[in-house]
Design a protein around this motif. Structure first.
Motif, PDB file in Angstrom:
ATOM      1  N   ALA A   1       0.789  -1.121  -0.054  1.00 32.13           N
ATOM      2  CA  ALA A   1       0.115  -0.064  -0.131  1.00 32.13           C
ATOM      3  C   ALA A   1       1.047   1.286   0.123  1.00 32.13           C
ATOM      4  CB  ALA A   1      -0.949  -0.021   1.262  1.00 32.13           C
ATOM      5  N   LEU A   2       2.059   1.264   0.797  1.00 32.03           N
ATOM      6  CA  LEU A   2       2.799   2.221   0.612  1.00 32.03           C
ATOM      7  C   LEU A   2       3.469   2.623  -0.634  1.00 32.03           C
ATOM      8  CD1 LEU A   2       4.675   1.882   4.297  1.00 32.03           C
ATOM      9  CD2 LEU A   2       3.048   3.484   3.644  1.00 32.03           C
ATOM     10  N   GLN A   3       3.910   1.537  -1.403  1.00 29.68           N
ATOM     11  CA  GLN A   3       4.276   1.606  -2.539  1.00 29.68           C
ATOM     12  C   GLN A   3       3.287   2.182  -3.537  1.00 29.68           C
ATOM     13  OE1 GLN A   3       5.959  -2.198  -3.800  1.00 29.68           O
ATOM     14  NE2 GLN A   3       7.467  -2.319  -2.203  1.00 29.68           N
ATOM     15  N   LEU A   4       1.847   1.657  -3.474  1.00 36.36           N
ATOM     16  CA  LEU A   4       0.996   2.482  -4.458  1.00 36.36           C
ATOM     17  C   LEU A   4       0.652   3.864  -4.253  1.00 36.36           C
ATOM     18  CD1 LEU A   4      -1.125   1.991  -6.493  1.00 36.36           C
ATOM     19  CD2 LEU A   4      -2.831   1.209  -4.514  1.00 36.36           C
ATOM     20  N   LEU A   5       1.034   4.065  -2.730  1.00 36.32           N
ATOM     21  CA  LEU A   5       0.840   5.619  -2.542  1.00 36.32           C
ATOM     22  C   LEU A   5       1.666   6.586  -3.085  1.00 36.32           C
ATOM     23  CD1 LEU A   5      -1.011   7.836  -1.002  1.00 36.32           C
ATOM     24  CD2 LEU A   5       0.133   7.124   1.087  1.00 36.32           C
ATOM     25  N   ALA A   6       2.811   6.063  -2.975  1.00 36.84           N
ATOM     26  CA  ALA A   6       4.042   6.832  -3.550  1.00 36.84           C
ATOM     27  C   ALA A   6       3.879   6.707  -4.959  1.00 36.84           C
ATOM     28  CB  ALA A   6       5.376   5.968  -3.088  1.00 36.84           C
ATOM     29  N   ALA A   7       3.443   5.975  -5.806  1.00 38.88           N
ATOM     30  CA  ALA A   7       3.419   5.825  -7.266  1.00 38.88           C
ATOM     31  C   ALA A   7       2.068   6.697  -7.642  1.00 38.88           C
ATOM     32  CB  ALA A   7       3.283   4.242  -7.751  1.00 38.88           C
ATOM     33  N   VAL A   8       1.137   6.939  -7.035  1.00 40.33           N
ATOM     34  CA  VAL A   8      -0.061   7.665  -7.574  1.00 40.33           C
ATOM     35  C   VAL A   8      -0.282   9.080  -6.737  1.00 40.33           C
ATOM     36  CG1 VAL A   8      -1.199   5.567  -8.416  1.00 40.33           C
ATOM     37  CG2 VAL A   8      -1.732   6.435  -6.100  1.00 40.33           C
ATOM     38  N   GLU A   9       0.491   9.161  -5.948  1.00 37.21           N
ATOM     39  CA  GLU A   9       0.415  10.670  -4.791  1.00 37.21           C
ATOM     40  C   GLU A   9       0.453  11.711  -5.956  1.00 37.21           C
ATOM     41  OE1 GLU A   9       1.123  12.399  -0.444  1.00 37.21           O
ATOM     42  OE2 GLU A   9       2.622  10.735  -1.453  1.00 37.21           O
ATOM     43  N   LYS A  10      -0.533  12.775  -5.847  1.00 39.20           N
ATOM     44  CA  LYS A  10      -0.234  13.723  -6.583  1.00 39.20           C
ATOM     45  C   LYS A  10      -0.640  13.534  -8.205  1.00 39.20           C
ATOM     46  CE  LYS A  10       2.205  16.543  -3.321  1.00 39.20           C
ATOM     47  NZ  LYS A  10       3.751  17.402  -2.884  1.00 39.20           N
ATOM     48  N   LYS A  11      -0.513  12.497  -8.611  1.00 41.91           N
ATOM     49  CA  LYS A  11      -0.930  12.094  -9.961  1.00 41.91           C
ATOM     50  C   LYS A  11      -2.410  11.665 -10.027  1.00 41.91           C
ATOM     51  CE  LYS A  11       3.824  10.385 -10.638  1.00 41.91           C
ATOM     52  NZ  LYS A  11       4.577   9.068 -10.937  1.00 41.91           N
ATOM     53  N   ILE A  12      -3.128  11.042  -9.320  1.00 40.59           N
ATOM     54  CA  ILE A  12      -4.439  10.768  -9.055  1.00 40.59           C
ATOM     55  C   ILE A  12      -5.373  11.233  -7.953  1.00 40.59           C
ATOM     56  CG2 ILE A  12      -6.202   8.941  -9.214  1.00 40.59           C
ATOM     57  CD1 ILE A  12      -3.863   7.025 -10.686  1.00 40.59           C
TER      58      ILE A  12
END
Length: 576
Positions: free
Chosen positions: A156-167
């Motif tokens: 979940a941390l990796q997913l948040l880092a990948a989409v934060e401020k993009k979606i």
């Protein structure tokens, strides 16, 4: 070749070995007298009188006055379920366009990072399709992804880092669309009508994708019993209302055997819908003989399929069920007939009688099982709903449940193991699997991992022991302590508690109700109980697909030990 020591061999054996012998083999072969088997296949009887005598000895000439059925007329009365009752006197009108299993099990899906990203991406796709992607940056600022994710939930941390401020957070957007806040924001833009139309399409997509209850309180799950509890009833027509209750449904698949007939129980709606009256149904059939694999063929020279070997039935003199099965298959198999009686789903059928016309022209009325004076000595009926009111006459109604036949089920997103710890004299709810922010479950042991501070103990004098007031347990072990019921000093219930310095439960099963949280003491046997939540997907008769979260309960794997101890004397470990 190894040498043979003849001194160790018996002299008698050597004497027999020296005797000459001649071994001959004979082969017996049939020599047919002719190549034409026509007469042999006729199976001619040389002594018909002997055959007649044997038939007389076996009683085959004793008339039973039992002719084969020619036609059958079935008379039944049909009714419809039009309402569902949930605990707390909450009732709803039932729509056959949704499976009853989905209506009962579905729950309000709690938002997580995965749902927010999935819905946000779909809305961004709609914006690009309508050339309105210019508003994406504003939506990301208005609806940021804000989730408190556990440090051990690495995916979940990796997913948040990948989409934060993009979606942006699509769940927050859906909430604003339903309460009207999004329309207010859209009016400040240059294309308010286009954005509002996209919002309606987006909201319809989300409601179509996930089948969930509109109100969190509209749930049939009873946490005290760890089971579903609901009623299905016909239209309110005074004393004629039929109610079927399923207050112990936990198997995960709903069918007719999940219901009991509850005479006198009422489920009302406000306002009452249009009255649905009972309908009579009279149909005629031509009875057909029952057929099964391995059935003996009635014709003499017809070849049988060797699919069922009745000779291999392993039974004894007390194995009555096996003997009855063999007797049915070998002797009386062609004496049974089948009468198909089609029913529509969500139908309550009460069989009145069956009229049989045999080859002799006789008309025989067959009453339902359990009816009549000849059936007073037994009350067992197959496909029969148990009657909750023992004083009432046995109900002959059968409810064809609008349930699913097959469905797809995901891996558990949550699994809680309720077990007994006899050493600590407690009941624990161990969260084996906890919902993660990536849309699936993560092991509770992984989330419970944390660094243990090294103890610095300074011994007093020459002391080599220490006193431990109490130990602790992992964070995913939630204690349930026994408490007395209100106004009762003998019966107890299990109340959810919390260990010191523990964050408490993280799943939905143990947190869906605020404190005090009770579970009936008898619901956790010695073997324990496993409660699981998972996504389920199925297609209904109208072709519509349903996706929901359901629960089911099964037996546990026995007792456990939490390693919880109090008042312990331990050795002081030397510091390295």
């Amino acid at each position: 070749m190894p040498e043979i020591n003849y001194e160790l061999i018996s002299p008698l054996f050597l004497e027999i070995y020296r005797r000459p012998s001649i071994t001959a083999y004979n082969r017996l072969e049939a020599t047919p007298r002719t190549e034409d088997f026509t007469r042999s296949l006729k199976a001619e009887v040389r002594d018909p009188l002997w055959m007649l005598t044997r038939q007389w000895q076996f009683g085959e000439f004793q008339g039973e006055d039992a002719g084969s059925p020619v036609t059958a007329q079935i008379y039944g009365v049909h009714d419809k379920i039009d309402r569902i009752g949930f605990p707390g006197n909450r009732s709803f009108q039932y729509d056959e366009n949704i499976p009853l299993e989905v209506k009962v099990e579905r729950e309000t899906i709690k938002p997580d990072l995965y749902l927010s990203v999935q819905s946000g991406r779909y809305f961004m796709r709609l914006l690009r399709k309508n050339t309105l992607e210019v508003y994406t940056a504003g939506l990301i600022t208005k609806y940021p992804l804000e989730y408190d994710i556990h440090a051990n939930d690495s995916e979940a941390l990796q997913l948040l880092a990948a989409v934060e401020k993009k979606i942006f957070d699509g769940i927050k957007l859906i909430i604003d669309i339903n309460n009207g806040s999004f329309d207010t924001w859209a009016d400040t833009t240059a294309n308010p009508s286009a954005l509002k139309n996209i919002a309606q399409v987006f909201n319809s997509w989300y409601k179509r994708l996930y089948s969930q209850s509109d109100n969190e309180n509209d749930s049939a799950w009873i946490h005290q019993q760890l089971e579903y509890n609901f009623d299905a009833s016909t239209a309110s027509t005074g004393q004629k209302q039929k109610t079927f209750t399923a207050d112990k449904y936990y198997e995960g698949h709903l069918d007719w055997y999940s219901f009991d007939y509850a005479a006198g129980k009422k489920v009302t709606l406000q306002p009452e819908p249009a009255l649905i009256t009972e309908s009579e149904n009279l149909v005629s059939f031509i009875p057909n003989t029952i057929q099964f694999k391995g059935m003996p063929n009635p014709r003499f020279w017809e070849m049988e399929e060797n699919r069922t070997d009745f000779g291999k039935i392993d039974t004894s003199t007390t194995g009555l069920l096996h003997l009855l099965f063999a007797e049915f298959g070998l002797i009386y198999s062609n004496d049974w007939f089948m009468l198909p009686y089609p029913l529509q789903i969500n139908t309550i059928c009460e069989m009145k009688n069956i009229m049989i016309t045999d080859v002799f022209g006789q008309h025989i009325i067959i009453k339902p099982a359990g009816k009549g004076s000849e059936s007073d000595w037994h009350k067992w009926i197959m496909f029969h709903h148990s009657d909750r009111n023992a004083t009432e006459e046995i109900s002959n109604s059968f409810y064809l449940v609008p349930a699913l036949t097959k469905s797809l089920e995901s891996e558990p997103i949550e699994k809680v193991n309720f077990l007994r710890d006899e050493m600590a004299n407690m009941v624990w709810a161990v969260e084996n699997i906890v919902p993660s922010h990536i849309g699936k479950g993560v092991r509770g042991n992984e989330l419970a991992l944390k660094e243990v501070e090294k103890e610095n103990i300074t011994p007093v004098g020459n002391s080599e022991i220490k006193y431990v007031l109490g130990t602790t347990v992992p964070d995913n072990w939630i204690p349930f302590i026994p408490v007395h019921l209100n106004g009762n000093i003998s019966e107890i219930s299990l109340q959810r508690a919390q260990m010191p310095a523990s964050p408490g439960a993280r799943g939905v099963v143990l947190t869906e109700k605020s404190a005090p949280f009770f579970i009936n003491e008898e619901e956790v046997p010695r073997a324990g109980v496993l409660v699981q939540r998972s996504y389920q997907r199925a297609r209904w008769l109208n072709g519509k697909t349903f996706l929901w979260i359901g629960r089911y309960k099964e037996a546990g794997k026995g007792e456990g030990w939490s390693n919880l101890k109090f008042d312990q004397i331990e050795d002081i470990r030397p510091s390295n």
